[in-house]
Design an enzyme around this catalytic site. Structure first.
Site, PDB file in Angstrom:
ATOM      1  N   THR A 117       0.816  -1.209   0.000  1.00 61.53           N
ATOM      2  CA  THR A 117       0.000   0.000   0.000  1.00 61.53           C
ATOM      3  C   THR A 117       0.855   1.267   0.000  1.00 61.53           C
ATOM      4  O   THR A 117       1.979   1.266   0.537  1.00 61.53           O
ATOM      5  CB  THR A 117      -0.895  -0.002   1.254  1.00 61.53           C
ATOM      6  OG1 THR A 117      -1.436   1.306   1.454  1.00 61.53           O
ATOM      7  CG2 THR A 117      -0.110  -0.339   2.514  1.00 61.53           C
ATOM      8  N   TYR A 141      -1.744   0.162  10.093  1.00 59.54           N
ATOM      9  CA  TYR A 141      -2.029  -0.540   8.839  1.00 59.54           C
ATOM     10  C   TYR A 141      -0.801  -0.504   7.922  1.00 59.54           C
ATOM     11  O   TYR A 141      -0.336  -1.543   7.434  1.00 59.54           O
ATOM     12  CB  TYR A 141      -3.230   0.112   8.138  1.00 59.54           C
ATOM     13  CG  TYR A 141      -3.426  -0.340   6.719  1.00 59.54           C
ATOM     14  CD1 TYR A 141      -3.920  -1.611   6.434  1.00 59.54           C
ATOM     15  CD2 TYR A 141      -3.098   0.487   5.642  1.00 59.54           C
ATOM     16  CE1 TYR A 141      -4.084  -2.030   5.113  1.00 59.54           C
ATOM     17  CE2 TYR A 141      -3.261   0.079   4.334  1.00 59.54           C
ATOM     18  CZ  TYR A 141      -3.757  -1.184   4.074  1.00 59.54           C
ATOM     19  OH  TYR A 141      -3.908  -1.599   2.771  1.00 59.54           O
TER      20      TYR A 141
HETATM   21  N1  LIG Z   1      -8.791  -1.116  -1.407  1.00 61.43           N
HETATM   22  C1  LIG Z   1      -7.705  -0.340  -1.496  1.00 61.43           C
HETATM   23  O1  LIG Z   1      -7.792   0.846  -1.860  1.00 61.43           O
HETATM   24  C2  LIG Z   1      -6.356  -0.909  -1.156  1.00 61.43           C
HETATM   25  C3  LIG Z   1      -5.248  -0.064  -1.238  1.00 61.43           C
HETATM   26  C4  LIG Z   1      -3.983  -0.600  -0.948  1.00 61.43           C
HETATM   27  C5  LIG Z   1      -3.836  -1.924  -0.601  1.00 61.43           C
HETATM   28  N2  LIG Z   1      -4.918  -2.719  -0.509  1.00 61.43           N
HETATM   29  C6  LIG Z   1      -4.716  -4.123  -0.131  1.00 61.43           C
HETATM   30  O2  LIG Z   1      -5.358  -4.978  -1.068  1.00 61.43           O
HETATM   31  C7  LIG Z   1      -5.806  -6.170  -0.428  1.00 61.43           C
HETATM   32  C8  LIG Z   1      -7.269  -6.422  -0.793  1.00 61.43           C
HETATM   33  O3  LIG Z   1      -8.051  -5.329  -0.345  1.00 61.43           O
HETATM   34  P1  LIG Z   1      -9.606  -5.194  -0.689  1.00 61.43           P
HETATM   35  O4  LIG Z   1      -9.886  -3.745  -0.867  1.00 61.43           O
HETATM   36  O5  LIG Z   1      -9.984  -6.147  -1.748  1.00 61.43           O
HETATM   37  O6  LIG Z   1     -10.252  -5.625   0.704  1.00 61.43           O
HETATM   38  P2  LIG Z   1     -11.407  -6.688   1.022  1.00 61.43           P
HETATM   39  O7  LIG Z   1     -11.715  -6.551   2.476  1.00 61.43           O
HETATM   40  O8  LIG Z   1     -12.540  -6.539   0.048  1.00 61.43           O
HETATM   41  O9  LIG Z   1     -10.695  -8.068   0.725  1.00 61.43           O
HETATM   42  C9  LIG Z   1      -9.899  -8.740   1.647  1.00 61.43           C
HETATM   43  C10 LIG Z   1     -10.302 -10.201   1.589  1.00 61.43           C
HETATM   44  O10 LIG Z   1      -9.443 -10.956   2.440  1.00 61.43           O
HETATM   45  C11 LIG Z   1     -10.225 -11.827   3.257  1.00 61.43           C
HETATM   46  N3  LIG Z   1      -9.446 -12.048   4.464  1.00 61.43           N
HETATM   47  C12 LIG Z   1      -9.097 -11.141   5.421  1.00 61.43           C
HETATM   48  N4  LIG Z   1      -8.315 -11.710   6.336  1.00 61.43           N
HETATM   49  C13 LIG Z   1      -8.146 -13.010   5.967  1.00 61.43           C
HETATM   50  C14 LIG Z   1      -7.437 -14.104   6.506  1.00 61.43           C
HETATM   51  N5  LIG Z   1      -6.710 -13.981   7.626  1.00 61.43           N
HETATM   52  N6  LIG Z   1      -7.473 -15.293   5.862  1.00 61.43           N
HETATM   53  C15 LIG Z   1      -8.200 -15.433   4.718  1.00 61.43           C
HETATM   54  N7  LIG Z   1      -8.905 -14.429   4.163  1.00 61.43           N
HETATM   55  C16 LIG Z   1      -8.866 -13.238   4.778  1.00 61.43           C
HETATM   56  C17 LIG Z   1     -11.549 -11.117   3.437  1.00 61.43           C
HETATM   57  O11 LIG Z   1     -12.629 -11.976   3.754  1.00 61.43           O
HETATM   58  C18 LIG Z   1     -11.724 -10.446   2.076  1.00 61.43           C
HETATM   59  O12 LIG Z   1     -12.394 -11.300   1.165  1.00 61.43           O
HETATM   60  C19 LIG Z   1      -5.565  -5.958   1.068  1.00 61.43           C
HETATM   61  O13 LIG Z   1      -4.417  -6.660   1.434  1.00 61.43           O
HETATM   62  C20 LIG Z   1      -5.356  -4.459   1.194  1.00 61.43           C
HETATM   63  O14 LIG Z   1      -4.515  -4.138   2.270  1.00 61.43           O
HETATM   64  C21 LIG Z   1      -6.189  -2.248  -0.766  1.00 61.43           C
HETATM   65  O1  LIG Z   2     -16.692   8.871   3.979  1.00 56.84           O
HETATM   66  C1  LIG Z   2     -15.551   9.244   3.703  1.00 56.84           C
HETATM   67  C2  LIG Z   2     -14.526   8.326   3.351  1.00 56.84           C
HETATM   68  C3  LIG Z   2     -13.256   8.825   3.089  1.00 56.84           C
HETATM   69  N1  LIG Z   2     -12.999  10.152   3.154  1.00 56.84           N
HETATM   70  C4  LIG Z   2     -11.642  10.639   2.853  1.00 56.84           C
HETATM   71  O2  LIG Z   2     -11.306  10.227   1.556  1.00 56.84           O
HETATM   72  C5  LIG Z   2      -9.907   9.953   1.463  1.00 56.84           C
HETATM   73  C6  LIG Z   2      -9.711   8.553   0.940  1.00 56.84           C
HETATM   74  O3  LIG Z   2     -10.166   7.653   1.961  1.00 56.84           O
HETATM   75  P1  LIG Z   2     -10.446   6.109   1.688  1.00 56.84           P
HETATM   76  O4  LIG Z   2     -11.024   5.542   2.955  1.00 56.84           O
HETATM   77  O5  LIG Z   2     -11.211   5.957   0.439  1.00 56.84           O
HETATM   78  O6  LIG Z   2      -8.997   5.516   1.422  1.00 56.84           O
HETATM   79  P2  LIG Z   2      -7.649   5.639   2.279  1.00 56.84           P
HETATM   80  O7  LIG Z   2      -6.797   6.668   1.570  1.00 56.84           O
HETATM   81  O8  LIG Z   2      -7.901   5.839   3.709  1.00 56.84           O
HETATM   82  O9  LIG Z   2      -7.033   4.190   2.182  1.00 56.84           O
HETATM   83  C7  LIG Z   2      -7.009   3.390   1.021  1.00 56.84           C
HETATM   84  O10 LIG Z   2      -5.819   3.565   0.327  1.00 56.84           O
HETATM   85  C8  LIG Z   2      -4.697   3.430   1.112  1.00 56.84           C
HETATM   86  C9  LIG Z   2      -3.516   3.693   0.231  1.00 56.84           C
HETATM   87  O11 LIG Z   2      -3.510   5.057  -0.152  1.00 56.84           O
HETATM   88  C10 LIG Z   2      -4.666   2.080   1.836  1.00 56.84           C
HETATM   89  O12 LIG Z   2      -3.974   1.115   1.173  1.00 56.84           O
HETATM   90  C11 LIG Z   2      -6.017   1.530   2.277  1.00 56.84           C
HETATM   91  O13 LIG Z   2      -6.063   0.111   2.307  1.00 56.84           O
HETATM   92  C12 LIG Z   2      -7.130   1.931   1.446  1.00 56.84           C
HETATM   93  O14 LIG Z   2      -8.282   1.748   2.223  1.00 56.84           O
HETATM   94  C13 LIG Z   2      -9.345  10.162   2.877  1.00 56.84           C
HETATM   95  O15 LIG Z   2      -8.809  11.440   2.956  1.00 56.84           O
HETATM   96  C14 LIG Z   2     -10.586  10.085   3.775  1.00 56.84           C
HETATM   97  O16 LIG Z   2     -10.469  10.833   4.953  1.00 56.84           O
HETATM   98  C15 LIG Z   2     -13.987  11.070   3.488  1.00 56.84           C
HETATM   99  O17 LIG Z   2     -13.747  12.270   3.567  1.00 56.84           O
HETATM  100  N2  LIG Z   2     -15.241  10.576   3.753  1.00 56.84           N
END
Ligand SMILES: NC(=O)c1ccc[n+]([C@@H]2O[C@H](COP(=O)([O-])OP(=O)(O)OC[C@H]3O[C@@H](n4cnc5c(N)ncnc54)[C@H](O)[C@@H]3O)[C@@H](O)[C@H]2O)c1
Ligand SMILES: O=c1ccn([C@@H]2O[C@H](COP(=O)(O)OP(=O)(O)O[C@H]3O[C@H](CO)[C@H](O)[C@H](O)[C@H]3O)[C@@H](O)[C@H]2O)c(=O)[nH]1
Length: 331
Positions: A117, A141
């Protein structure tokens, strides 16, 4: 070659499963369904319900399915939640990744992709951020993910495991063919929450902090379409299979949008002027995170196909509307 996708029932993992299927690869999913949904995994793909921290189970899956590569998406992902409960984040993201890496090494898995991330950088020291920028997470995180990066680097040296660490910036949008999207009921991401608000499922949207040192006072993020991200992973697996060196790469477009700009895009795309409330800053939020994507382009030959905030927002809205339609049909 079978690819084990951990977290394949979740948002990004389910798009990876589709990308692998589209590329004709064999896939097995392990997911504990803590936030993921069984229905997010296509019927033709085996789903093992279990925890990646169960080293014995992981060893068995690797053996039973002849797993040659792992794409490790499973984890806990909510930044403010990690501030409130850091020990749980170190358990799920770090300790359980250690068990998975141990099973991979013992089972002779050759390649490993890890979902890292932008949060590993903490407050951005430069913009855009290159992979060589200082690593100084401001949330548990980010720290929990950085520790896993370090384990992989050490495992690469000690055991010859080839790995790709992909540092995602903000992932958003949904499969352009409508097959997958962000379904989790407790999702906290800005674009998801804004889409739900536009569709009337929430009364208002909170804007967390308007006093950041950015162009309009709200946080700036680099939003990458989930299908572009999934495609980068398929390219990364091919790259490692060709014998390339392990690598770390940012995944973003190199351009940021502020919270206010995202809200405006969702209002534009939906045609709904939903209420937005000024709220205090959220714990663990850096002011601005924008990727320098040069390395992923050069290393993998990756090119964005959906680099357009309006299109990302439109796909998220379409997915949210389809979820609402499915709920109405089931009621
Ligand atoms: N969504 C983002 O913007 C974002 C940004 C950066 C990194 N990531 C990383 O990408 C990955 C996927 O994120 P996502 O947005 O799809 O989240 P998500 O919560 O939709 O997916 C995570 C999945 O992992 C499963 N899981 C959690 N813990 C587990 C465990 N111990 N064993 C088996 N399964 C488990 C959950 O049930 C879920 O299906 C994560 O590792 C997250 O940190 C996401
Ligand atoms: O209801 C909301 C939700 C979010 N935000 C703001 O929107 C921005 C983006 O927030 P998100 O929750 O969409 O995403 P994050 O930047 O907190 O985090 C996401 O991106 C990160 C990397 O940049 C991490 O990897 C993390 O897993 C993933 O959730 C932040 O400033 C947050 O404060 C709001 O103002 N209102």
């Amino acid at each position: 070659m079978t690819v084990l996708v951990t977290g394949g029932a979740g948002y990004i993992g389910s798009h990876m499963v589709l990308a692998l299927q589209d590329a004709g690869r064999d896939v097995v999913v392990v997911d504990d369904l803590s936030t993921g949904l069984r229905t997010a995994v296509p019927a033709a793909v085996p789903l093992v319900v279990g925890c990646v921290g169960d080293e014995t189970l992981m060893g068995q899956v690797i053996k039973d399915y002849h797993v040659e590569a792992i794409a490790h998406f499973a984890g806990s992902i909510v930044v403010p939640e990690s501030v409130a409960d850091p020990i749980d984040y170190y358990l799920n993201n770090t300790v359980r990744s250690r068990a998975l890496i141990a099973a991979a090494v013992a089972g002779g898995v050759k390649r490993f992709l890890f979902s890292s991330t932008a949060a590993v950088y903490g407050e951005a020291s430069s913009e855009p951020l290159s992979e060589d920028a200082p690593l100084d997470p401001v949330s548990p995180y980010g720290a929990s993910k950085l520790m896993t990066e370090r384990m992989l680097a050490d495992a690469g040296v000690a055991y010859g495991l080839s790995y790709g660490v992909l540092r995602y910036f903000n992932v958003a949008g949904a499969d352009p063919h409508g097959r997958a999207g962000q379904s989790g009921a407790r999702a906290t991401h800005l674009i998801k929450v804004a889409a739900q608000t536009a569709l009337g499922q929430r009364g208002h949207l909170d804007c967390f902090g308007e006093d950041y040192p950015t162009r309009d006072g709200t946080c700036v993020r680099d939003y990458i379409h989930v299908s572009d991200l999934a495609r980068a992973h398929v390219l990364a697996l091919d790259h490692l299979a060709d014998g390339a060196d392990s690598f770390v790469a940012n995944c973003g477009y190199g351009r940021g949008a502020s919270v206010k700009e995202v809200i405006a895009a969702v209002k534009r795309a939906s045609g709904v002027d939903f209420p937005v409330r000024k709220a205090p800053r959220r714990d663990g939020d850096p002011a601005s995170l924008v990727a320098d994507p040069s390395r992923i382009r050069a290393t993998l030959g990756w090119r964005a196909e959906h680099d357009d905030l309006d299109a990302i927002v439109a796909s998220a809205l379409a997915w949210e509307a389809s979820l609402a339609g499915a709920r109405r049909a089931a009621a």
